[in-house]
Design an enzyme around this catalytic site. Structure first.
Site, PDB file in Angstrom:
ATOM      1  N   ILE A   1     -75.665   3.252  53.179  1.00 41.40           N
ATOM      2  CA  ILE A   1     -76.148   4.336  52.305  1.00 41.40           C
ATOM      3  C   ILE A   1     -77.661   4.131  52.330  1.00 41.40           C
ATOM      4  CG2 ILE A   1     -76.206   5.318  49.994  1.00 41.40           C
ATOM      5  CD1 ILE A   1     -73.366   4.182  49.569  1.00 41.40           C
ATOM      6  N   PRO A   2     -78.364   4.887  53.181  1.00 41.50           N
ATOM      7  CA  PRO A   2     -79.740   4.560  53.575  1.00 41.50           C
ATOM      8  C   PRO A   2     -80.817   4.890  52.551  1.00 41.50           C
ATOM      9  CG  PRO A   2     -79.063   6.588  54.637  1.00 41.50           C
ATOM     10  CD  PRO A   2     -77.864   6.071  53.880  1.00 41.50           C
ATOM     11  N   CYS A   3     -80.852   4.130  51.468  1.00 40.84           N
ATOM     12  CA  CYS A   3     -81.838   4.357  50.417  1.00 40.84           C
ATOM     13  C   CYS A   3     -83.266   4.150  50.918  1.00 40.84           C
ATOM     14  CB  CYS A   3     -81.544   3.489  49.205  1.00 40.84           C
ATOM     15  SG  CYS A   3     -81.290   1.749  49.573  1.00 40.84           S
ATOM     16  N   HIS A   4     -83.425   3.434  52.031  1.00 36.41           N
ATOM     17  CA  HIS A   4     -84.771   3.238  52.591  1.00 36.41           C
ATOM     18  C   HIS A   4     -85.361   4.548  53.117  1.00 36.41           C
ATOM     19  CE1 HIS A   4     -82.041   2.826  56.019  1.00 36.41           C
ATOM     20  NE2 HIS A   4     -83.056   3.243  56.778  1.00 36.41           N
TER      21      HIS A   4
END
Length: 178
Positions: free
Chosen positions: A136-139
């Site tokens: 879950i690519p919060c970056h």
């Protein structure tokens, strides 16, 4: 629940799963001991023990390794489960998971997309509690000014910048013409 450590191009990562579904992911901490301690801390009141992954988790680990080595993949094919996660956070994570590698959205963009304009700060708080970073690519979520403000994963904004660079996100890791 079971967890395993594995080596990647950016260091020792870890994953925790139930059945064939990822429930927690850990970017590298300062040491193997810290990474192991973080991934095996109790989850939902249940203990987490080290173990051997089955085929689905082996495939997920291979996908993460390839991604971090530069073979960019959205990793959406990895099944995740978010037990006990509030509905607002789930909505934030769903929009975040749809951001393609090499692209970004702002916290405000996500707030608008989930129907909660003006809640950019709450979006940031939800992403700060993301139990499955990278997958879950919060970056890929930036401040409105496209700056790298805060990143709760180990290594802070340096890790966030490195992940964006691996994904060949414009403006990260390459010289600018202007």
């Amino acid at each position: 629940m079971v967890a395993a450590l594995f080596d990647t191009a950016i260091g020792l990562c870890a994953v925790a799963w139930r059945d064939d579904t990822v429930v927690r992911f850990q970017l590298p901490e300062a040491s193997e001991e810290q990474t192991l301690a973080r991934i095996t801390r109790p989850f939902g009141g249940q203990p987490v023990a080290e173990g051997e992954p089955g085929p689905a988790i082996v495939a997920a680990i291979a996908g993460v390794r390839a991604h971090l080595a530069g073979t960019v993949d959205a990793l959406r094919w990895i099944d995740v489960d978010l037990p006990g996660v509030p509905e607002f956070h789930r909505a934030v994570y769903a929009v975040t998971r749809d951001i393609d590698p090499g692209h970004t959205l702002s916290y405000g963009d996500i707030a608008t997309r989930i129907g909660a304009p003006g809640s950019a700060q709450a979006v940031g708080q939800a992403l700060g509690r993301n139990p499955i970073p990278l997958i879950i690519p919060c970056h890929r979520v930036l401040a409105a000014d496209h700056a790298l403000h805060g990143f709760s994963a180990p290594g802070g904004i340096g890790t966030k910048a490195r992940l964006l660079e691996i994904e060949r996100t414009p403006g990260f890791g390459e010289p600018m013409l202007f």
